[in-house]
Write a protein that holds these residues in place. Structure first.
Motif, short mmCIF file in Angstrom:
data_model
loop_
_atom_site.label_atom_id
_atom_site.label_comp_id
_atom_site.label_asym_id
_atom_site.label_seq_id
_atom_site.Cartn_x
_atom_site.Cartn_y
_atom_site.Cartn_z
N ARG A 158 71.00 -30.70 55.08
CA ARG A 158 71.88 -29.69 54.47
C ARG A 158 71.66 -28.30 55.07
N GLY A 159 70.97 -28.22 56.21
CA GLY A 159 70.85 -26.95 56.92
C GLY A 159 69.62 -26.14 56.60
N PHE A 160 68.63 -26.71 55.90
CA PHE A 160 67.41 -25.99 55.59
C PHE A 160 66.33 -26.30 56.64
N ASP A 161 65.49 -25.32 56.90
CA ASP A 161 64.29 -25.50 57.70
C ASP A 161 63.16 -25.80 56.71
N VAL A 162 62.72 -27.04 56.67
CA VAL A 162 61.83 -27.51 55.61
C VAL A 162 60.41 -27.68 56.16
N PHE A 163 59.43 -27.14 55.42
CA PHE A 163 58.04 -27.34 55.81
C PHE A 163 57.42 -28.45 54.97
N LEU A 164 56.90 -29.45 55.66
CA LEU A 164 56.13 -30.52 55.05
C LEU A 164 54.88 -30.70 55.90
N ASP A 165 53.71 -30.64 55.27
CA ASP A 165 52.47 -30.57 56.04
C ASP A 165 52.30 -31.72 57.03
N THR A 166 52.79 -32.91 56.71
CA THR A 166 52.61 -34.05 57.60
C THR A 166 53.56 -34.02 58.80
N HIS A 167 54.57 -33.15 58.76
CA HIS A 167 55.59 -33.13 59.81
C HIS A 167 55.54 -31.89 60.69
N ASP A 168 55.06 -30.78 60.16
CA ASP A 168 55.35 -29.50 60.78
C ASP A 168 54.14 -28.71 61.25
N ILE A 169 52.99 -29.34 61.37
CA ILE A 169 51.82 -28.69 61.95
C ILE A 169 51.41 -29.49 63.18
N ARG A 170 51.40 -28.82 64.33
CA ARG A 170 51.11 -29.49 65.59
C ARG A 170 49.64 -29.87 65.67
N PRO A 171 49.32 -30.97 66.36
CA PRO A 171 47.92 -31.34 66.57
C PRO A 171 47.15 -30.20 67.25
N GLY A 172 45.99 -29.89 66.70
CA GLY A 172 45.16 -28.83 67.27
C GLY A 172 45.40 -27.47 66.67
N ASP A 173 46.51 -27.29 65.93
CA ASP A 173 46.76 -26.00 65.27
C ASP A 173 45.83 -25.83 64.08
N PRO A 174 45.44 -24.59 63.76
CA PRO A 174 44.63 -24.35 62.56
C PRO A 174 45.45 -24.64 61.31
N PHE A 175 45.12 -25.71 60.62
CA PHE A 175 45.98 -26.27 59.56
C PHE A 175 46.33 -25.24 58.50
N GLN A 176 45.33 -24.61 57.89
CA GLN A 176 45.61 -23.71 56.77
C GLN A 176 46.30 -22.44 57.21
N ASP A 177 45.95 -21.91 58.41
CA ASP A 177 46.62 -20.70 58.90
C ASP A 177 48.12 -20.95 59.07
N VAL A 178 48.46 -22.11 59.66
CA VAL A 178 49.87 -22.44 59.86
C VAL A 178 50.56 -22.66 58.52
N LEU A 179 49.88 -23.34 57.60
CA LEU A 179 50.46 -23.61 56.29
C LEU A 179 50.79 -22.31 55.55
N TRP A 180 49.86 -21.35 55.52
CA TRP A 180 50.12 -20.08 54.82
C TRP A 180 51.21 -19.30 55.54
N HIS A 181 51.21 -19.35 56.88
CA HIS A 181 52.23 -18.67 57.66
C HIS A 181 53.62 -19.18 57.29
N ARG A 182 53.76 -20.50 57.18
CA ARG A 182 55.04 -21.08 56.83
C ARG A 182 55.40 -20.81 55.37
N LEU A 183 54.39 -20.78 54.50
CA LEU A 183 54.66 -20.49 53.09
C LEU A 183 55.28 -19.11 52.93
N VAL A 184 54.69 -18.08 53.56
CA VAL A 184 55.17 -16.72 53.33
C VAL A 184 56.53 -16.47 53.98
#
Length: 386
Positions: A158-184
């Motif tokens: 439906r045109g949304f950019d959706v963040f889901l932890d299992t799909h949208d964090i690349r291997p090797g990226d700092p998990f929590q930093d990316v998660l908070w970045h996407r949250l804000v």
């Protein structure tokens, strides 16, 4: 003059025009705007009297007979945004004039009788809602994984950019930093409120930080689960046993469509709340150093009179600024004939340090727009120009 002007054209019936107008009215009230004063809606031939200085967009209802062809042609020739829309079951090529067929059309869904999606599209065109449509799904993998995956795919379609932890964090990226970045950078959080949701410190932090950033939360409550009162102020969808096809989902079709529509409606409330928060902090800092907020202009620009009587225009930005955001602000300032470089104001909390460093570099290299953190607004503006 109105800050924003919209038009409803084509084959819209009086009932359709009234419904869309009512939904737009509800959305703009989230921003403290008044229909007829701050936002004007033109119907059919009235659009010829629009103010060319106001931010403008139109929606064209396809159908037979094709209406408002002359004025719509003039709008397209003037590069004004016109959104072609058709009802479910109509054929786009048969229902929309040829000169509009190069624009991406919007099909009105039967499960959206209030035309929420069409209203949001218009407000995106005039800059009240940002074009990024971002949703964060917060859930326990052990309890609601299938529902989370279903929502990810449906919202994406439906045109949304959706963040889901299992799909949208690349291997090797700092998990929590990316998660908070996407949250804000999200407009809405969809919280799948299952019995053990608050047993995880990560989901507790997600909901807490979403509320700290004034991101609207849509709470989807599992059957027979008594939710905590900590989230009572959230918009809520209650699931009954028939609404779940399995213990962890997926969610039944009618109910999941209702969830998507509620996300669409919550966007304006969320963006408005965050915009007001940044504006309030900016106002407090400006007044603290002896300046004043003088006016609000189109595109939510704020006229700031500094203590030395200089005037600048500030553009509060919700979410994470990019080079594209800076360019957009520069173009809006140029179109409004603002003499000094505009100031982009943003909230840096939660943004990854690597991106904050990138923003500092952009500010050093690009002089058409200045960028300041709202938490440092008074400090920066007190020495403006040095």
């Amino acid at each position: 003059m109105s800050l924003y002007e919209l038009a409803i054209l084509g084959s819209a019936t009086p009932a359709e025009s009234a419904t869309l107008t009512s939904t737009i009215d509800a959305m703009i009230r989230d921003f403290g705007l008044v229909l007829g004063t701050d936002v004007r809606i033109h119907l059919h031939g009235e659009v010829e009297g629009r103010d060319p200085r106001a931010a403008f967009a139109a929606v064209y209802f396809g159908g037979a007979p094709l209406g408002d062809l002359e004025v719509t042609t003039e709008l397209v020739s003037a590069s004004a945004p016109v959104i072609p829309t058709i009802a479910s079951g109509q054929q786009f090529v048969e229902s929309v004039p040829g000169f509009l067929q190069s624009a991406n059309g919007l099909m009105r869904r039967d499960d959206d009788p209030e035309m929420t999606v069409a209203a949001a599209a218009l407000l995106e065109c005039v800059g009240l809602l940002r074009r990024q449509r971002r949703v964060f799904i917060s859930y326990r993998r052990t309890e609601s994984r299938a529902a989370a995956l279903q929502l990810h795919d449906l919202l994406s379609s439906r045109g949304f950019d959706v963040f889901l932890d299992t799909h949208d964090i690349r291997p090797g990226d700092p998990f929590q930093d990316v998660l908070w970045h996407r949250l804000v950078d999200s407009d809405v959080m969809v919280m799948l409120d299952t019995p053990e949701y608050f047993d995880s410190r990560w989901t507790r932090q997600e909901i807490g930080r979403a509320r700290a950033k004034e991101i609207q939360v849509l709470r989807v409550i599992w059957p027979d689960h008594v939710p905590t009162r900590l989230t009572d102020l959230s918009e809520t969808v209650y699931l009954d046993a028939a609404a779940l096809e399995g213990r962890d989902g997926p969610i039944a079709a009618g109910t999941v469509d209702e969830i998507v529509l509620k996300v669409e409606r919550l966007r304006s409330r969320s963006i408005a709340s965050r915009y007001m928060s940044i504006t309030g902090k900016l106002r407090a800092d400006v007044e603290r150093i002896g300046g004043a907020i003088e006016a609000i202009g189109a595109h939510r620009a704020i006229a700031v009179r500094l203590f030395d009587d200089r005037k600048i225009w500030a553009y509060p930005i919700v979410g994470i600024p990019t080079a594209e955001t800076l360019h957009d602000v520069a173009e809006k300032a140029r179109g409004a004939d603002q003499r000094e470089a505009p100031v982009l104001v943003y909230d840096h909390i939660g943004i990854r340090e690597a991106w904050n460093s990138h923003l500092r570099w952009l500010d050093e290299q690009i002089h058409a727009v200045r960028a300041i953190r709202v938490s440092e607004a008074g400090w920066a503006l007190a020495a403006w120009g040095d």
